[in-house]
Design an enzyme around this catalytic site. Sequence first.
Site, PDB file in Angstrom:
ATOM      1  N   TYR A 166      -2.119  -1.198  11.043  1.00 32.11           N
ATOM      2  CA  TYR A 166      -2.409  -1.842   9.752  1.00 32.11           C
ATOM      3  C   TYR A 166      -1.344  -1.442   8.725  1.00 32.11           C
ATOM      4  O   TYR A 166      -0.727  -2.278   8.071  1.00 32.11           O
ATOM      5  CB  TYR A 166      -3.806  -1.440   9.214  1.00 32.11           C
ATOM      6  CG  TYR A 166      -3.878  -1.570   7.715  1.00 32.11           C
ATOM      7  CD1 TYR A 166      -3.954  -2.828   7.123  1.00 32.11           C
ATOM      8  CD2 TYR A 166      -3.784  -0.446   6.879  1.00 32.11           C
ATOM      9  CE1 TYR A 166      -3.948  -2.964   5.745  1.00 32.11           C
ATOM     10  CE2 TYR A 166      -3.776  -0.578   5.504  1.00 32.11           C
ATOM     11  CZ  TYR A 166      -3.857  -1.839   4.943  1.00 32.11           C
ATOM     12  OH  TYR A 166      -3.821  -1.967   3.580  1.00 32.11           O
TER      13      TYR A 166
ATOM     14  N   SER B  14       0.830  -1.201   0.000  1.00 31.69           N
ATOM     15  CA  SER B  14       0.000   0.000   0.000  1.00 31.69           C
ATOM     16  C   SER B  14       0.867   1.254   0.000  1.00 31.69           C
ATOM     17  O   SER B  14       1.981   1.256   0.535  1.00 31.69           O
ATOM     18  CB  SER B  14      -0.847  -0.024   1.271  1.00 31.69           C
ATOM     19  OG  SER B  14      -1.390   1.236   1.527  1.00 31.69           O
TER      20      SER B  14
ATOM     21  N   LYS C  59       2.133  -3.515   6.612  1.00 36.55           N
ATOM     22  CA  LYS C  59       2.558  -3.506   5.199  1.00 36.55           C
ATOM     23  C   LYS C  59       4.049  -3.144   5.105  1.00 36.55           C
ATOM     24  O   LYS C  59       4.800  -3.744   4.342  1.00 36.55           O
ATOM     25  CB  LYS C  59       1.714  -2.513   4.385  1.00 36.55           C
ATOM     26  CG  LYS C  59       0.251  -2.892   4.269  1.00 36.55           C
ATOM     27  CD  LYS C  59       0.065  -4.163   3.466  1.00 36.55           C
ATOM     28  CE  LYS C  59      -1.381  -4.614   3.373  1.00 36.55           C
ATOM     29  NZ  LYS C  59      -1.547  -5.961   2.831  1.00 36.55           N
TER      30      LYS C  59
END
Length: 342
Positions: free
Chosen positions: A152, A127, A156
């Site tokens: 979150y 992302s 990544k």
Amino acid sequence: MKSKIMVTGGCGYIGSHTVIELIKSGFETVIVDDLSNSSEKSLDRIQEITGVLPHFEKVDLANQEKTMKIFKKHTDVKAVIHFAAHKAVGESVEQPLMYYQNNLFSLINLLSALEKYRIPNFIFSSSATVYGIPTNLPITEDEATQRPFSPYGNTKKVAEEILDDVVKSAANLNAISLRYFNPIGAHESGLIGELPNGIPNNLMPYITQVAVGIREKLMVFGNDYPTKDGTPIRDYIHVVDLAKAHVIAVERLLNQQNEAAFEYFNLGTGKGYSVFEVIRTFEEVTKTKLNYEVTSRRAGDVPQLYAATNLAEKKLKWKAKKGLKEMIASSWKWEQNVRGEG
Ligand code: UDP
């Protein structure tokens, strides 16, 4: 039939669109999904669209033993595309351990299985959040990654770091990390699309749920940003364009065209739209009036984020084709279809 590709999270939003594009390109697919945030219905929809029912394994990849078992069963897998992950930003702030456990254990288990079963190709669903607050726009892949705001986002970033170490140490492992900007839209059939659990976090599903009457109004999180109309700017990309990039990335690895053992690419359109522009375009495309109200900023939001697309264009020969109106029209068609089912 081309090679067999394992798609983790293949019943989910981006995963299911990618499975369709893989099947259309002649690949055999095996979906691994624990259905924690997706539905088995995706399998039937994929079959309806492509005429092919993918293999399916209902497995939680955070469980190492079960993960190994699926590889033992599918020893002919040639590449893994890894989408399976928890993805709600707010929830990750409240339950960081659950996010690190799920998103990182699953990655580690998969990489261990690749090593054991000598599967040399891995595509990671990353992302633009790994760029944190960007200092230069548009964002190029040379931009240093920064600690993302949320756990979150950090899963990544940490996952990319783990991959980097593992690829360096492995004799035969190649990986591509694809850094998505803001995926929206749905398949043109209206049969698959994004279906968030509960209250949507993201702008587009929130807008379509307001328009269809499930939510009262959209809260616009701040109009005092240093942008043209005060609302934040994002690079929205059609999920089908995104899915196609995964097929190209897989082929790049299978054909050994990659220039480094670990490569990463931005996937965006390169064009930024403000929240107000998205709302106006939605109203124009769908000929509906959207109920919204400006409220305070949401923690962690950055004013502007849009991709430099040159690297993906040059190396992957991939460029997003669908514009904002098409993205919005397909999201709307999907929302109406889903609600029609009751
Ligand atoms: N946004 C908003 N209201 C919402 C959801 C999002 O105003 O209910 C804004 C958010 O502030 C951001 C943009 O829409 O500027 C895109 O947010 P989203 O959560 O979809 O993606 P992000 O870029 O945060 O990953």
